[in-house]
Design an enzyme around this catalytic site. Structure first.
Site, short mmCIF file in Angstrom:
data_model
loop_
_atom_site.label_atom_id
_atom_site.label_comp_id
_atom_site.label_asym_id
_atom_site.label_seq_id
_atom_site.Cartn_x
_atom_site.Cartn_y
_atom_site.Cartn_z
CB SER A 114 -28.22 3.50 -29.62
OG SER A 114 -27.88 4.56 -28.79
CG ASP B 103 -23.73 8.96 -33.07
OD1 ASP B 103 -24.36 9.66 -32.26
OD2 ASP B 103 -23.88 7.72 -33.17
CG HIS C 187 -27.43 8.00 -32.43
ND1 HIS C 187 -26.32 7.29 -32.05
CD2 HIS C 187 -28.45 7.53 -31.65
CE1 HIS C 187 -26.64 6.43 -31.10
NE2 HIS C 187 -27.93 6.56 -30.85
#
Ligand SMILES: Cc1cc2nc3c(=O)[nH]c(=O)nc-3n(C[C@H](O)[C@H](O)[C@H](O)COP(=O)(O)O)c2cc1C
Length: 395
Positions: free
Chosen positions: A293, A345, A375
């Site tokens: 991320s 995601d 995610h």
């Protein structure tokens, strides 16, 4: 205990020596907590004193103990033990896991018996006296039994006196100051390559400790560095505090709305970590920068470093600051780069991730999409990470 062939300088030994030296003013710095396993599977833990490395084998840490203490039976059932050490002056923790060997009067191994004799000689008279005390755990009764003439260094070693050897197999190191950082050392003891793994928003280095454990057999010479981001206020979330590598601005997404200053500060920190690796004998060309991320965005930004990297791994991430071309330095023109993303995601949409690298044309770049992945990380992704890292770091 096996007489294993050792690497000449497992990096953790140096860390331990440095920590002991830096904390020698603190008399508690030789007190450690030793955990063992009880016969019923429950943990047992106690404070003991570190007595130095075993002569001739610096991977073996020594302690002394009483043959009548409970730990002896526990170790006979299961040799596994873990020492946790906190060094207050340098604010760091070392955890050392390994097999324990009890060296008592019946131990035949000459080297171990010599270690036991040396430990006996090095004790104070008061320390040796404890091994003459009545049975531990029973009511004290006659106090005079606790104060006979203490044995001296030249007296024969008492049968109750045992040397305890921890043959270290796994080491975990956390530094809280000056920068919070976690190191996980190569299982082989030989440090040839490094993965610097940058966590995502709100997470910490520990959150990624599972990965080095899963890949330990595949990457026996790789050290993992799991830094912790500073806590900062996140504008997008009304100024709420979170660990973050950079701020997320209210209109996040658009390139002009990214915290370029925060990202560049973090990039300088990554460069500092690369310098530390180079000083430890591992050049940047043997280091993979990875991240998840926000951390993945930082890993992609590291392609702009003038230091040539072994690889870049960006999980569920996006390329930041795409308005600032070029997206990679000359040094990293060929650097293998794996970007992975799930189409489920909802935190960083797949389209955004794809759009951010639309202009990235460089050899060795791969974007891999995982159907149904949110995610997060899952097994097939770990398999691809394993393949990518072993391809880049098998020297
Ligand atoms: C400061 C401190 C140092 C100690 N050092 C030792 C030591 O070096 N070896 C030892 O066996 N026990 C040491 N002890 C006692 C242990 O903590 C523990 O009570 C004892 O070993 C019995 O543990 P067990 O019943 O789990 O075997 C120490 C205790 C304290 C408070």
């Amino acid at each position: 205990m096996q007489a294993a062939v050792r690497a000449p300088a497992a990096p953790w030994r140096e860390v331990l020596q440095r920590a002991l030296k830096a904390n020698e003013a603190c008399r508690h710095s030789r007190y450690v907590q030793l955990a063992t396993v009880r016969p019923d599977g429950r943990p047992a833990n106690r404070t003991i004193v570190y007595r130095g490395q075993l002569e001739g084998d610096s991977d073996v840490l020594t302690f002394v103990t009483d043959s009548r203490s409970r730990k002896i039976e526990e170790i006979a059932q299961s040799p596994w033990g873990e020492v946790a050490w906190y060094f207050p002056d340098t604010r760091e923790q070392l955890r050392l896991l390994g097999r324990l060997t009890v060296v008592d009067s019946a131990t035949a191994d000459t080297r171990l018996q010599q270690g036991r004799q040396a430990a006996w000689r090095n004790m104070s008279n008061a320390g040796r006296l404890q091994f003459l005390w009545p049975q531990p755990g029973e009511s004290r009764g006659d106090e005079s039994l606790f104060s006979p003439a203490p044995p001296t260094a030249s007296d024969p070693v008492l049968d109750t006196f045992c040397l305890l050897c921890l043959d270290v197999e796994e080491v975990d190191h956390i530094q809280l100051a000056p920068v919070s950082l976690r190191h996980m050392y190569p299982p082989s003891g030989q440090h040839k390559s490094t993965v610097i793994m940058l966590h995502g928003l709100g997470d910490s280095g520990i959150g990624w400790a599972f990965l080095p454990k899963l890949l330990a057999e595949d990457l026996p010479h790789t050290q993992w560095v799991l830094p912790n981001a500073a806590v900062r206020r996140i504008s997008r979330f009304g100024g709420q505090s979170s660990t973050a590598w950079f701020d997320i601005l209210p209109a996040a997404g658009a390139d002009t709305q990214q915290d370029a200053a925060g990202m560049k500060d973090t990039l300088s920190y990554v460069e500092h970590l690369l310098e530390q690796q180079a000083a430890a004998g591992v050049p940047s060309s043997q280091v993979v920068i990875g991240g998840f991320s926000q951390g993945g965005a930082m890993a992609l930004l590291a392609l702009r470093s003038e230091r040539q990297l072994a690889g870049v791994l960006a999980l569920s991430a996006f390329m930041p600051l795409t308005g600032e071309q070029p997206l990679f330095s000359e040094a990293n023109a060929q650097t293998p780069t794996l970007m992975t993303h799930g189409n489920a995601d909802q935190v960083i949409l797949l389209e955004r991730a794809q759009r951010s690298v639309a202009g990235l044309t460089k050899p060795g770049f791969e974007f891999k999409m995982y159907p149904g992945l949110a995610h997060a990380v899952r097994d097939d992704l770990v398999d691809d990470i394993r393949a990518f890292l072993t391809a880049q770091l098998s020297f």
